[in-house]
Scaffold this motif. Structure first.
Motif, mmCIF file in Angstrom:
data_model
loop_
_atom_site.group_PDB
_atom_site.id
_atom_site.type_symbol
_atom_site.label_atom_id
_atom_site.label_comp_id
_atom_site.label_asym_id
_atom_site.label_seq_id
_atom_site.Cartn_x
_atom_site.Cartn_y
_atom_site.Cartn_z
ATOM 1 N N TYR A 54 0.622 -0.402 -0.026
ATOM 2 C CA TYR A 54 -0.183 0.294 0.382
ATOM 3 C C TYR A 54 0.925 1.218 0.187
ATOM 4 N N TYR A 94 -8.557 8.212 -4.707
ATOM 5 C CA TYR A 94 -8.042 7.043 -4.189
ATOM 6 C C TYR A 94 -8.553 5.512 -5.062
ATOM 7 N N TYR A 98 -6.679 2.112 -4.688
ATOM 8 C CA TYR A 98 -6.725 1.341 -4.768
ATOM 9 C C TYR A 98 -6.564 0.040 -6.617
ATOM 10 N N ASP A 99 -6.695 0.443 -7.200
ATOM 11 C CA ASP A 99 -6.195 -0.094 -8.254
ATOM 12 C C ASP A 99 -4.749 -0.297 -8.171
ATOM 13 N N ILE A 106 -11.217 -2.307 -9.951
ATOM 14 C CA ILE A 106 -10.882 -2.559 -8.595
ATOM 15 C C ILE A 106 -11.793 -3.307 -8.323
ATOM 16 N N GLU A 110 -8.041 -6.873 -4.592
ATOM 17 C CA GLU A 110 -7.341 -5.274 -4.829
ATOM 18 C C GLU A 110 -8.167 -4.154 -3.029
ATOM 19 N N LEU A 111 -8.771 -4.357 -3.636
ATOM 20 C CA LEU A 111 -9.715 -3.513 -2.020
ATOM 21 C C LEU A 111 -9.742 -4.119 -0.787
ATOM 22 N N ILE A 114 -6.258 -3.608 -0.317
ATOM 23 C CA ILE A 114 -5.695 -1.928 0.496
ATOM 24 C C ILE A 114 -6.376 -1.935 2.025
ATOM 25 N N ILE A 115 -7.632 -2.170 2.215
ATOM 26 C CA ILE A 115 -8.743 -2.187 3.409
ATOM 27 C C ILE A 115 -7.709 -1.974 4.425
ATOM 28 N N THR A 134 -14.972 -4.564 2.848
ATOM 29 C CA THR A 134 -14.815 -5.067 1.379
ATOM 30 C C THR A 134 -16.367 -5.680 1.079
#
Length: 194
Positions: A54, A94, A98-99, A106, A110-111, A114-115, A134
C-alpha cells in the motif's frame, strides 16, 4: 507534473508551503524523496507485506512524473490533494490508489488488501473486519454486479452514499501526516474521533 500540480499549489497558503518546504528539505536535502526516505519520513517501519504494498502504491501515485522520486512540487501537490481537494478529486485519487494493478478496475482482492494495509498502518480498531467492509462496499457500489468497480461506478455510487463516503474518507484520513510535517505538533484539523 504540469497543470495538476499548479492548480493544487494555488489552493495552499505561502505559510504552508514554507513550512512544508522547510520540513521537506530538512528530511530530504537532495530535494528528491525516494521510497525508502518516504517510509522513513512518515515513520513507517516494520510494515506487513500488505501495508508495504500500500505504501509503495501511495508513493507511486504521488510520483506523478514516474521518475522514482517525489520532488517538492509533487510533495506539495500530494499534500494539497489529501488536505484540501474536493471530494471528487480525492475519490479519483483513492481509486487510482486502490487499483493496484492499474487495469482501470478495482476487484475485491485489491480493495481487501488496501483496507487491511490501511488498518495496519493506522492501527485503529474497527467494528467490521476488512472482509466485511469489502463485501459491504461491493454490495453498495458494484452496480452491474460484475465483481469489479470501474472508476465511474466508484465515483458515482460512493458520492450517492454518504455513510460509505464518510467511512472511506475516514479510513484514508491522513491528517496524522500533517502532524509529522508540522514537526511533530498536533494536527490542527482533526483528531481521532473513533
Amino acid at each position: 507534473m504540469g497543470n495538476a500540480s499548479a492548480a493544487s499549489v494555488e489552493e495552499i497558503t505561502a505559510c504552508e508551503i514554507h513550512q512544508w518546504y522547510k520540513k521537506f528539505m530538512t528530511e530530504c536535502p537532495s530535494g528528491q524523496l525516494t521510497l525508502y526516505e518516504f517510509k522513513q519520513f512518515f515513520g513507517l517501519k516494520d510494515l506487513s507485506p500488505n501495508a508495504n504494498a500500500y505504501v509503495e502504491q501511495m508513493f507511486e501515485t504521488f510520483d506523478m512524473n514516474k521518475d522514482g522520486y517525489i520532488d517538492f512540487m509533487e510533495y506539495v501537490a500530494a499534500l494539497s490533494l489529501v488536505l484540501k481537494a474536493k471530494v471528487e478529486k480525492k475519490l479519483k485519487w483513492y481509486f487510482k490508489l486502490y487499483d493496484m494493478d492499474g487495469n482501470g478496475c478495482i476487484d475485491r482482492g485489491e480493495l481487501l488488501n488496501i483496507i487491511k494495509a490501511i488498518r495496519a498502518i493506522n492501527g485503529c480498531k474497527h467494528e467490521t473486519t476488512a472482509e466485511e467492509f469489502t463485501s459491504m462496499v461491493f454490495e453498495k457500489i458494484d452496480s452491474n454486479s460484475n465483481g469489479e468497480l470501474s472508476m465511474e461506478e466508484f465515483l458515482d455510487e460512493v458520492q450517492k452514499d454518504e455513510l460509505l463516503l464518510g467511512i472511506l474518507t475516514q479510513s484514508l484520513d491522513l491528517y496524522h501526516i500533517v502532524g509529522v510535517i508540522q514537526s511533530n505538533s498536533q494536527p490542527e484539523s482533526q483528531q481521532e474521533e473513533s
